[in-house]
Design an enzyme around this catalytic site. Structure first.
Site, mmCIF file in Angstrom:
data_model
loop_
_atom_site.group_PDB
_atom_site.id
_atom_site.type_symbol
_atom_site.label_atom_id
_atom_site.label_comp_id
_atom_site.label_asym_id
_atom_site.label_seq_id
_atom_site.Cartn_x
_atom_site.Cartn_y
_atom_site.Cartn_z
ATOM 1 N N LYS A 143 0.271 -3.103 -9.612
ATOM 2 C CA LYS A 143 0.280 -4.007 -8.498
ATOM 3 C C LYS A 143 -0.105 -3.499 -7.072
ATOM 4 O O LYS A 143 -0.087 -2.206 -6.915
ATOM 5 C CB LYS A 143 1.416 -4.669 -8.642
ATOM 6 C CG LYS A 143 2.832 -3.645 -8.306
ATOM 7 C CD LYS A 143 4.125 -4.085 -8.518
ATOM 8 C CE LYS A 143 5.190 -2.929 -8.241
ATOM 9 N NZ LYS A 143 6.554 -3.552 -8.818
ATOM 10 N N TYR B 295 0.644 7.547 24.707
ATOM 11 C CA TYR B 295 1.152 6.388 25.282
ATOM 12 C C TYR B 295 2.664 6.717 25.636
ATOM 13 O O TYR B 295 3.265 7.430 24.688
ATOM 14 C CB TYR B 295 1.141 5.052 24.520
ATOM 15 C CG TYR B 295 -0.236 4.456 24.378
ATOM 16 C CD1 TYR B 295 -0.809 3.626 25.460
ATOM 17 C CD2 TYR B 295 -0.772 4.226 23.195
ATOM 18 C CE1 TYR B 295 -1.668 3.025 25.299
ATOM 19 C CE2 TYR B 295 -1.837 3.380 23.081
ATOM 20 C CZ TYR B 295 -2.349 2.927 24.127
ATOM 21 O OH TYR B 295 -3.743 2.221 24.069
HETATM 22 C C1 LIG Z 1 7.103 -2.343 -9.507
HETATM 23 C C2 LIG Z 1 7.728 -2.715 -11.080
HETATM 24 C C3 LIG Z 1 7.970 -1.629 -12.095
HETATM 25 C C4 LIG Z 1 7.410 -0.293 -11.788
HETATM 26 O O1 LIG Z 1 8.446 0.390 -11.036
HETATM 27 P P1 LIG Z 1 8.133 1.941 -10.570
HETATM 28 O O2 LIG Z 1 9.349 2.175 -10.088
HETATM 29 O O3 LIG Z 1 7.147 2.045 -9.689
HETATM 30 O O4 LIG Z 1 7.877 2.783 -12.004
HETATM 31 C C5 LIG Z 1 8.498 -1.758 -13.244
HETATM 32 N N1 LIG Z 1 8.821 -3.332 -13.605
HETATM 33 C C6 LIG Z 1 8.782 -4.278 -12.564
HETATM 34 C C7 LIG Z 1 9.270 -5.566 -13.000
HETATM 35 C C8 LIG Z 1 8.147 -4.177 -11.312
HETATM 36 O O5 LIG Z 1 8.243 -5.058 -10.366
#
Ligand SMILES: *Cc1c(COP(=O)(O)O)cnc(C)c1O
Length: 350
Positions: A35, A242
């Site tokens: 994602k 700045y």
């Molecule tokens: C993002 C997510 C993961 C992955 O989590 P990590 O800590 O990056 O391994 C797993 N399950 C769900 C539902 C998520 O939203």
């Protein structure tokens, strides 16, 4: 001049592959979570699959569609809440979706039922409702998500695990893919693995516990590079950037490096992080501005225009981890790579 442009994020696909191979050997099956543009790493799903991931997971239907457009054929799980329109996009992409209501469960072809065992975000907290949903013929998986897997020693994680295990037993179907573990749970407790683990951060070689990923045999895949665009002499009283947030006390040299918060190098790093040049650490001094930062080089320097600057990654014997940058900002490594903006091109190497 830098050959690569002002700033570039280099992503080592070999590292992604090796991290996936490492995680895949821990559990019955690996789902690589890609994602948010793979936590800022760009198109790496192919490498994750090469490394041994059997599934991919994303948050949005649009992300599932994007993977199909890259030619990815592996099974995809869309984990986020979906509007009716998004559900149609997920279905068109042939993705499986997570559901916790009758409405979504009946509208999708393949569904993973989510029980909220204590994350307090998505999923149903109503076990009876989850059991009812889990009896549907279009259900292919059962899942939950941990809130505190990255906090070893806490008692919420085992409580969630116990509640989920009891639910899975009560459903009593052996034709379902059962999954709960994120990266932290995967590395922390084999009892959380069930039929598949959903790893994000560890796939990218970052540590879910915010320590050194090498402890778990993981290699950071992303490094962030820029270059020295100017080296200038400062006299006592001369200030950089700045707000005059840094002033030279002695005669010294200061480099200007063309990266800033417009690239995702956050303003909170003002006077607060190091960068690597010629294999040595140097302090970022003065305010991070939108397009540039300034770096103190000391009273004498051999640094010159065109030298490579490493903001995350290795140079010579020195190394800066995303975990270090996160600590300086009071955040987590997830936000460091995911927060790199589109102005920073991603270069995929092997
Ligand atoms: C993002 C997510 C993961 C992955 O989590 P990590 O800590 O990056 O391994 C797993 N399950 C769900 C539902 C998520 O939203």
């Amino acid at each position: 001049m830098s050959a690569g442009g002002r700033a570039i994020a280099r992503v080592d696909l070999g590292a992604i592959e090796r991290n996936c191979a490492r995680l895949a050997e821990l559990a019955p099956s690996l789902c690589a979570v890609v994602k948010a543009d793979a936590y800022g790493h760009g198109e790496v799903a192919g490498a994750a699959l090469e490394g041994g991931a059997g599934w991919l997971a994303v948050a949005t239907a649009e992300e599932a569609r994007g993977l199909r457009e890259q030619g990815i054929e592996a099974p995809i799980l869309v984990m986020g809440a979906l509007t009716r329109e998004e559900l149609r996009i997920a279905e068109d992409a042939g993705a499986e979706v997570v559901a916790w209501t009758e409405e979504v469960a009946s509208a999708a072809s393949r569904v993973h039922v989510k029980l909220d065992t204590g994350m307090g975000r998505l999923g149903t907290k109503d076990r009876e409702e989850a059991l009812r949903l889990a009896a549907r013929p279009n259900v292919t998986g059962l899942m939950t998500h941990f809130a505190t897997a990255d906090e070893p020693g806490d008692d919420h994680f085992p409580a969630q695990l116990g509640a989920f295990r009891a639910f899975v037993e009560a459903v009593g179907r052996d034709d379902l893919l059962v999954h709960a573990a994120n990266s932290a749970a995967t590395l922390r407790d084999p009892a959380s693995h069930f039929g598949m683990v959903r790893c994000g951060i560890a796939v990218y070689g970052m540590d879910p516990f915010q320590e050194d990923p090498a402890v778990h045999g993981l290699e950071p895949a992303l490094s962030l590079h820029s270059w020295v665009a100017a080296v200038r002499r400062f006299e006592p009283g001369d200030s950089a950037g700045y707000g005059r947030r840094w002033t030279a006390r002695e005669p010294c040299w200061v480099a200007t490096v063309p990266i800033g918060y417009g690239d995702g190098w956050r303003r909170g790093l003002t006077n607060a992080c190091d960068v690597l040049i010629r294999g040595s650490r140097h302090s970022l001094v003065g305010a991070v501005s939108m397009d540039n930062v300034t770096v103190a080089l000391g009273a004498d320097t051999d640094v010159s225009v065109g030298d490579e600057v490493v903001l995350i990654g290795r140079q010579g014997e020195e190394r800066i981890l995303a975990e270090e940058v996160a600590r300086r900002l009071g955040t987590i490594n997830y936000e460091i790579t995911t927060g790199l903006l589109p102005r920073v091109p991603r270069e995929h190497v092997r």
